[in-house]
Design a protein around this motif. Structure first.
Motif, PDB file in Angstrom:
ATOM      1  N   GLY A  51       7.843   8.482   8.630  1.00  0.00           N
ATOM      2  CA  GLY A  51       6.516   9.109   8.009  1.00  0.00           C
ATOM      3  C   GLY A  51       6.055   8.494   6.659  1.00  0.00           C
ATOM      4  O   GLY A  51       6.771   7.678   6.121  1.00  0.00           O
ATOM      5  N   GLN A  52       5.277   9.246   5.985  1.00  0.00           N
ATOM      6  CA  GLN A  52       4.813   8.633   4.730  1.00  0.00           C
ATOM      7  C   GLN A  52       4.597   9.762   3.854  1.00  0.00           C
ATOM      8  O   GLN A  52       4.250  10.920   4.243  1.00  0.00           O
ATOM      9  CB  GLN A  52       3.517   8.009   4.938  1.00  0.00           C
ATOM     10  CG  GLN A  52       3.454   6.543   5.628  1.00  0.00           C
ATOM     11  CD  GLN A  52       2.312   5.810   5.653  1.00  0.00           C
ATOM     12  OE1 GLN A  52       1.158   6.358   5.521  1.00  0.00           O
ATOM     13  NE2 GLN A  52       2.423   4.585   5.721  1.00  0.00           N
ATOM     14  N   ILE A  78       1.629   5.339  -1.782  1.00  0.00           N
ATOM     15  CA  ILE A  78       1.991   5.851  -0.530  1.00  0.00           C
ATOM     16  C   ILE A  78       3.287   5.434  -0.444  1.00  0.00           C
ATOM     17  O   ILE A  78       3.684   4.191  -0.403  1.00  0.00           O
ATOM     18  CB  ILE A  78       1.097   5.635   0.517  1.00  0.00           C
ATOM     19  CG1 ILE A  78      -0.337   6.155   0.396  1.00  0.00           C
ATOM     20  CG2 ILE A  78       1.645   6.244   1.910  1.00  0.00           C
ATOM     21  CD1 ILE A  78      -1.299   5.876   1.455  1.00  0.00           C
ATOM     22  N   ILE A  79       4.345   6.224  -0.225  1.00  0.00           N
ATOM     23  CA  ILE A  79       6.002   5.936  -0.129  1.00  0.00           C
ATOM     24  C   ILE A  79       6.115   6.273   1.279  1.00  0.00           C
ATOM     25  O   ILE A  79       5.845   7.269   1.730  1.00  0.00           O
ATOM     26  CB  ILE A  79       6.848   6.629  -1.119  1.00  0.00           C
ATOM     27  CG1 ILE A  79       6.207   6.424  -2.537  1.00  0.00           C
ATOM     28  CG2 ILE A  79       8.154   6.271  -0.912  1.00  0.00           C
ATOM     29  CD1 ILE A  79       6.912   7.302  -3.533  1.00  0.00           C
ATOM     30  N   ASP A  80       6.958   5.195   2.048  1.00  0.00           N
ATOM     31  CA  ASP A  80       7.509   5.537   3.270  1.00  0.00           C
ATOM     32  C   ASP A  80       8.532   6.315   3.298  1.00  0.00           C
ATOM     33  O   ASP A  80       9.447   6.031   2.389  1.00  0.00           O
ATOM     34  CB  ASP A  80       7.730   3.950   4.021  1.00  0.00           C
ATOM     35  CG  ASP A  80       6.453   3.170   4.328  1.00  0.00           C
ATOM     36  OD1 ASP A  80       5.355   3.958   4.404  1.00  0.00           O
ATOM     37  OD2 ASP A  80       6.516   1.725   4.060  1.00  0.00           O
TER      38      ASP A  80
END
Length: 305
Positions: free
Chosen positions: A15-16, A23-25
């Motif tokens: 998800g993110q 935006i961070i995975d």
């Protein structure tokens, strides 16, 4: 199985998380002990089967190899690119590094049939610069010869004047060898610049020799008068230019590889050309004028017969 092994070893993005500026995975990874080896990942259970737990080692086996992440091609052939920079202040140039690499490759060439070396980057740009400066130097010499030939109405006397360029190149070669300086692009530019100065000194001397000889003076008297009168301005031109560039050539207060090599090239070429011009150019002029006199007498004898 490949996706499962990849997720075990490298983790899997599930998800993110959106923040205000990025935006961070979100990645889920398997926790291993601090001293765990890569082979320990094979013991991870992946399927809870009624007959028993199936581990990753039951589905695959490890093989270790080094593979590139992507393939490069150059001129329709597989290529491997190696990049390196020369440390600032190092006593080597790109040309020296290329020579050492080529010499080493000759010792291992038989082990890699079909392989070849191609150097680019700074070495390629330097090579192109030297080639363009060589063309410019040749064109400049040809233009100087054409102008002098039209001025003196002779095809041989301009060669005497241009011979000063050979004297300057001799000084540049010996100066570079004995001072152990690098021959850079700026050094080639200095050669083009010193060419104009030494040609001017030779031109002044030959022009005064012709003027004295045309006034009826014998060749010996013309040589003595021309060298005595033109010696001072020629030496003063060389002395002022040399004193101006000498601190830069010697590295006072600090030596620069770029500008120091340029100044050393200019100084050595100019000093050598000046000394040889004063001695050799009058001798060349005397031999040429004597040859023209003999040819003229021979033609007169043939016409009289």
């Amino acid at each position: 199985v490949a996706q499962l092994a990849s997720s075990v070893l490298n983790g899997q993005i599930v998800g993110q998380m959106k923040l205000a500026e990025e935006i961070i995975d979100i990645k889920v990874k398997t926790i291993f002990a601090d001293k765990a080896q890569m082979t320990d990942a094979l013991d991870i259970p992946v399927i809870d089967h009624p007959d028993g737990i199936i581990r990753l080692s039951d589905l695959c086996q490890p093989e270790f190899s080094i593979e590139p992440g992507y393939l490069n091609r150059f001129q329709n052939q597989r290529a491997i690119t190696l990049t390196a920079n020369i440390r600032p202040g190092a006593p080597v140039s790109s040309a020296m590094a290329v020579k050492q690499a080529r010499d080493y490759y000759q010792t291992i060439r038989d082990k890699y049939p079909g392989a070849s070396l191609n150097f680019s980057g700074e070495h390629e740009s330097t090579k192109k610069s030297f080639l363009s400066l060589t063309y410019a130097f040749i064109i400049a010499i040809l233009l100087i010869y054409l102008i002098l030939a039209a001025q003196f109405r002779s095809y041989l006397q301009p060669l005497i004047i241009i011979s000063a360029v050979v004297f300057a190149l001799t000084g540049v070669i010996y100066g570079t060898v004995f001072s152990r300086t690098l021959f850079t692009i700026n050094s080639f530019v200095a050669i083009v610049g010193v060419t104009g100065v030494v040609v001017n000194d030779s031109l002044v001397l030959v022009e005064f020799l012709n003027t004295c000889h045309q006034k009826g003076m014998v060749r010996r008297d013309a040589l003595l008068m021309a060298t005595n009168i033109r010696l001072r301005p020629i030496l003063l031109t060389t002395l002022t230019t040399t004193l101006g560039l000498l601190p830069m050539a010697l590295g006072i207060p600090e030596y620069s590889i770029i500008w120091g090599s340029m100044a050393m090239t200019f100084v050595t070429g100019l000093c050598t050309a000046t000394l040889l011009t004063i001695v050799i150019v009058p001798v060349q002029w005397d031999i040429l004028v004597g040859l023209e006199k003999r040819l003229e007498r021979r033609e007169n004898l043939v016409a009289a017969d």
